[in-house]
Design a protein around this motif. Structure first.
Motif, short mmCIF file in Angstrom:
data_model
loop_
_atom_site.label_atom_id
_atom_site.label_comp_id
_atom_site.label_asym_id
_atom_site.label_seq_id
_atom_site.Cartn_x
_atom_site.Cartn_y
_atom_site.Cartn_z
N GLN A 43 6.48 76.25 54.69
CA GLN A 43 6.99 75.22 55.60
C GLN A 43 7.98 75.76 56.62
OE1 GLN A 43 7.87 72.51 52.16
NE2 GLN A 43 8.16 71.10 53.85
N SER A 44 8.54 76.93 56.29
CA SER A 44 9.64 77.42 57.14
C SER A 44 9.24 78.64 57.96
CB SER A 44 10.82 77.81 56.27
OG SER A 44 11.08 76.81 55.33
N LEU A 65 9.01 73.09 69.61
CA LEU A 65 8.62 73.10 68.20
C LEU A 65 8.04 71.76 67.77
CD1 LEU A 65 11.78 74.93 66.83
CD2 LEU A 65 9.51 75.90 67.02
N GLU A 66 8.58 70.70 68.34
CA GLU A 66 8.13 69.37 67.92
C GLU A 66 6.71 69.07 68.35
OE1 GLU A 66 12.19 66.77 67.33
OE2 GLU A 66 11.40 67.00 69.35
N LYS A 67 6.23 69.84 69.31
CA LYS A 67 4.84 69.62 69.76
C LYS A 67 3.85 69.96 68.64
CE LYS A 67 5.01 69.77 74.75
NZ LYS A 67 6.14 70.61 75.22
N CYS A 68 4.31 70.81 67.70
CA CYS A 68 3.39 71.24 66.64
C CYS A 68 3.46 70.38 65.41
CB CYS A 68 3.68 72.69 66.27
SG CYS A 68 3.47 73.79 67.67
N GLY A 69 4.45 69.50 65.37
CA GLY A 69 4.53 68.65 64.19
C GLY A 69 5.94 68.13 63.97
N ARG A 86 12.03 74.25 59.89
CA ARG A 86 11.28 73.81 58.71
C ARG A 86 10.50 72.58 59.08
NH1 ARG A 86 15.11 72.94 54.50
NH2 ARG A 86 15.12 70.72 54.92
N TYR A 87 9.21 72.65 58.89
CA TYR A 87 8.34 71.51 59.19
C TYR A 87 8.14 70.67 57.94
CZ TYR A 87 7.13 73.23 63.82
OH TYR A 87 7.18 73.60 65.14
N LYS A 88 7.72 69.43 58.18
CA LYS A 88 7.49 68.52 57.06
C LYS A 88 6.38 69.02 56.16
CE LYS A 88 9.65 64.64 56.03
NZ LYS A 88 10.81 64.66 56.86
N THR A 89 5.33 69.56 56.76
CA THR A 89 4.23 70.06 55.94
C THR A 89 3.87 71.48 56.33
OG1 THR A 89 2.53 69.36 57.49
CG2 THR A 89 3.21 67.75 55.81
N VAL A 90 3.16 72.14 55.42
CA VAL A 90 2.73 73.51 55.68
C VAL A 90 1.72 73.55 56.82
CG1 VAL A 90 1.69 75.56 54.67
CG2 VAL A 90 3.18 74.15 53.28
N GLU A 91 0.93 72.49 56.92
CA GLU A 91 -0.08 72.43 57.98
C GLU A 91 0.58 72.49 59.35
OE1 GLU A 91 -1.80 71.89 54.54
OE2 GLU A 91 -0.36 70.38 55.19
N GLU A 92 1.65 71.70 59.50
CA GLU A 92 2.34 71.66 60.78
C GLU A 92 2.97 73.01 61.08
OE1 GLU A 92 3.80 67.06 61.16
OE2 GLU A 92 4.42 68.22 59.41
N SER A 93 3.50 73.62 60.03
CA SER A 93 4.11 74.92 60.19
C SER A 93 3.07 75.96 60.61
CB SER A 93 4.77 75.31 58.86
OG SER A 93 5.25 76.61 58.93
N LYS A 94 1.92 75.85 60.00
CA LYS A 94 0.83 76.78 60.35
C LYS A 94 0.43 76.60 61.80
CE LYS A 94 -2.64 78.68 58.22
NZ LYS A 94 -4.03 78.57 58.40
N LYS A 95 0.41 75.34 62.23
CA LYS A 95 0.02 75.06 63.61
C LYS A 95 1.01 75.74 64.56
CE LYS A 95 -1.16 71.36 66.77
NZ LYS A 95 -0.71 70.05 67.17
N ALA A 96 2.29 75.63 64.22
CA ALA A 96 3.31 76.26 65.04
C ALA A 96 3.11 77.76 65.07
CB ALA A 96 4.69 75.91 64.50
#
Lengths: 664, 125
Positions: A43-44, A65-69, A86-96
């Motif tokens: 997530q981070s 950063l917020e554009k990715c999640g 740190r994103y809410k989910t791993v998916e969003e983090s991956k997108k970033a």
């Protein structure tokens, strides 16, 4: 990398280049910051090149950063060329990770910056959230081989200096040897005119050349101190004398690893692990402002998790373990200064402090400079510690605030850490202070606060129902400035509005009875600590004081007449040096410098550590703060010079003179 | 910085005097922070608000639903009081600038903290 991520078994030229840069960023983070990145998604993310240290601000980075999640948190450690998201989910983090690697943004100065992202583990994130290495500090691991380590250790001949004063007969202290220049422990300085014959050992010379060439160090040192620490040995916290040595100070650790503690004047402590065969490089703030020391003990508390070598020891209790110390030998290389130090940390600089002895100001300009050097700069440095010391709001001030009608607009001029801003929820209180660091603390506590000067308060005239000024006006260096500060308070008040003012009293005894602070001056360490640090930290419970209230006005009035011709006993002669107050004694001068001890609790620390084999003592750096302590009646008289007020109450409270006035 | 706080701030650049009010507000980051509604508190606050300055600031933040003036019998009008409560106490400007309307001097506002400190040359004394 673009969002249409192609199959990754065959990377294009640009993608290969990007990958190389990403890996380089990863290595730099590890080497310089002790940050370990991982190759699996979490997530981070660490955003290299996206930090406050390289002029990237939060409001530039966050939208990107917020554009990715959904961003859970964005951590931007000060002075660092990276941040952590740190994103809410791993998916969003991956997108970033996929879309933002190699992304170009514009920094505060309008320059193009390329971001590189790497995943980090949760534990790392927590660490970074809590601490960062002191600015300017680096630990370079495995900088020499085991063979070279062995060779260096064997090259030290400890037995030869039998008639030298450095030879330690007892085993109580660490052993030391000097090369290049003799280091004198009486004054913690070197004699620049008497270099030691022989210079640095040849093996050291070649190692140093290698390090210079490889860019690990920038300057060639000409002084070497070898220290040998047996388990149980340490060295008290200190800053290497500014005037003795140049900026870069390096220390090679051999034989055993150890934990070294770095401490900022505001009290923040960062324990840093120094592995065997590592080189500690201290520059800038870590060299000039933070103290470093080794606690004398036989075990260190270290990270339990494997793979974590150098860097900060986390405060995560679950990941700590004890490490038995072995014999550690350090080779500390320094370059002797030939000119006075001109660093940007004058408060702890022996060159700069010597040049500007504080004297009683003769003009407004001098007063301003005195306040800048001995009030504002000090508070900025000690803000965090100052705030963390126990702050019980004083009862009479609480009483004043609680008595105000609901819906009152109240200004706290010189609010410090916001101690009084939350006392009465029925009021709308705003605070202001000269110190950005203290105002930051108010903000952290969700109070309304801003930065300004008490002589030019940016609040519209006549808008406040009440104002308070607690332990502020005694920091102004001339009578005119003190009155001007009072004038500002009155200007802010609406007609009928009240102001409460507290200033430090010259008289630490009242009605011929000494305050508890003075009476118990030998035994009361805590009291001494209070007085030596700050008026608002004083918890003097002076039970003998008569009832505070209007009776006191009567008492005070009679002494005001004495004040007509300067009733207070000690008068300062213009141009004279400001005396430095000795803690635990009564004040002998109205204008003085009060020491604030760097370590914070000199009274509580019963251990007196000898600085070196000669056993000389160094209490550590001290900050001096300027005060003008008030005589009985002086505050009242100053208020009376203002035309549009009437004094409602005038009293003595816990070592302070106090006035409540009302605007007519 | 809440809008009620902004309503009290005035630029103190040398020579501007009362013409330093109100500082022109520009925001790049605003957050809404829920605050417990205390009608009695708001009723007492209304007469202290400089309304034109509040409208200007709210306008700069593109806030809708800001009453143009205190309405008759506002003390008992819960809808009005709730609106004012929201505007005065729940809107927080985190990043932006405050500009002196007279001299043009810009003061930064960062992490919710306005820095109204003047350089030596700019002060009144």
């Amino acid at each position: 990398m673009n969002s249409n991520h192609q199959s990754n078994y065959k990377l294009s030229k640009t993608e290969k280049k990007l990958l190389r840069k990403q890996i380089k960023a990863r290595h730099t983070l590890l080497r310089h910051e002790g940050i370990e990145t991982v190759s699996y998604a979490t997530q981070s993310l660490i955003v290299a090149n996206g930090g406050l240290g390289n002029q990237v601000s939060r409001n530039q980075l966050l939208p990107v950063l917020e554009k990715c999640g959904l961003v859970d948190a964005l951590l931007m450690p000060p002075n660092k060329p990276y941040s952590c998201v740190r994103y809410k989910t791993v998916e969003e983090s991956k997108k970033a990770y996929d879309t933002l690697n190699g992304k170009e943004i514009v920094d505060d100065l309008g320059q193009k910056i390329i971001l590189y992202l790497n995943f980090v583990e949760k534990a790392q994130w927590k660490e970074l959230g809590l601490q960062a290495l002191p600015p300017g500090l680096k630990v370079i691991e495995e900088i020499i081989s085991s063979e070279d380590e062995k060779m260096l250790l064997e090259s030290v001949n400890w037995t030869e200096d039998t008639d030298n004063q450095n030879f330690q007969k007892s085993l109580k202290h660490r052993r030391v040897k000097h090369f290049g220049y003799e280091f004198h422990y009486e004054n913690n300085n070197v004699d620049k005119d008497k270099p030691l014959p022989g210079g640095l050992p040849d093996i050291c010379e070649s190692i140093l050349e290698k390090w210079l060439k490889e860019g690990f160090i920038k300057h060639k040192p000409d002084q070497l101190t070898i220290n040998q620490y047996e388990p149980g040995h340490g060295i008290p916290a200190h800053i290497d004398t500014h005037s003795a040595f140049e900026d870069e100070i390096i220390s090679l650790s051999l034989g055993s690893e150890i934990v070294m503690d770095f401490k900022h004047p505001d009290g923040m402590t960062v324990p840093v692990m120094l592995p065997c065969r590592s080189l500690l490089v201290m520059t800038g703030e870590s060299r000039y402002l933070w103290t470093h020391g080794i606690t004398p003990r036989k075990f260190d508390t270290v990270q339990a998790s494997k793979g974590h070598k150098s860097g900060i020891i986390t405060s995560d209790v679950e990941d700590l373990t004890l490490n038995k110390r072995g014999i550690r030998t350090s080779f500390t290389f320094r370059k002797v200064r030939q000119t006075p130090c001109n660093c940007s940390y004058p408060l702890v600089c022996d060159s700069q402090m010597k040049e500007t002895p504080a004297s009683f100001p003769e003009s407004d300009k001098e007063a301003l400079q005195l306040e800048q050097d001995y009030v504002h700069r000090v508070y900025e440095e000690i803000a965090r510690h100052f705030s963390s010391t126990r702050h019980t709001p004083w009862p009479h001030i609480v009483e004043f605030l609680k008595a105000l009608p609901s819906g009152s607009l109240v200004a706290d001029i010189g609010c410090g850490n916001g101690k009084y801003l939350g006392i009465n929820k029925e009021l709308y209180m705003i605070g202001c202070d000269h110190s950005q660091n203290l105002v930051d603390i108010c903000r952290e506590r969700q109070y309304q606060a801003f930065v300004c000067d008490a002589l030019a308060v940016p609040i519209r005239s006549g808008s406040c129902d009440a104002c308070i000024s607690i332990a502020v006006i005694h920091h102004f260096a001339t009578a005119e400035r003190r009155v001007a500060a009072l004038q500002e308070l009155v200007r802010l008040l609406r007609p009928g509005g009240k102001a409460l003012i507290y200033v430090w009293a010259m008289e630490q005894e009242y009605n011929k009875k000494k305050s508890k602070y003075l009476r118990e001056n030998r035994t009361s360490q805590g009291m001494k600590e209070e007085i030596s640090n700050d008026t608002s930290v004083q918890e003097l419970l002076v039970k003998q004081l008569p009832n505070v209230g209007n009776q006191d006005s009567a008492h005070s009035v009679s002494s005001i007449n004495d004040l007509q011709d300067g009733g207070c006993n000690s008068r300062n002669v213009a141009n004279s040096k400001l005396p430095i107050h000795t803690n635990r004694t009564s004040f002998h001068s109205q204008d003085l410098l009060v020491p604030w001890h760097f370590k914070g609790n000199p009274g509580k620390d019963k251990r007196v550590e000898p600085f070196g084999p000669l056993g000389s003592c160094d209490p550590g750096p001290v900050f001096h703060r300027y005060y003008h302590v008030f005589c009985e009646g002086e505050l009242e008289a100053a208020c009376r010079t203002l035309s549009n007020i009437s004094i409602l109450q005038s009293y003595y409270d816990q070592g302070n003179w106090c006035v409540i006035l009302q605007k007519v | 910085m809440r809008l009620l706080t902004h309503n009290l701030l005035s630029s103190h650049v040398r020579g501007v005097g009362p013409r330093g009010f109100p500082p022109r507000l520009q925001a790049t980051e605003v957050r809404i922070n829920p605050v417990e509604f205390n009608p009695g508190f708001i009723v007492r606050m209304i007469p202290k608000v400089e309304w034109a300055a509040l409208l200007e600031a709210a306008g700069n933040l593109h806030l809708i639903e800001v009453p143009k003036e205190p309405i008759q019998g506002y003390e008992h009008n819960e809808e009005f009081l709730r609106k004012m409560h929201h505007v005065l106490l729940e809107v927080e400007v985190l990043e932006g600038t405050l500009q002196c309307p007279e001299s043009g001097r810009v003061f930064p506002l960062s992490r919710g903290i306005p820095n109204m400190q003047l350089r030596d040359e700019e002060t009144e004394t």
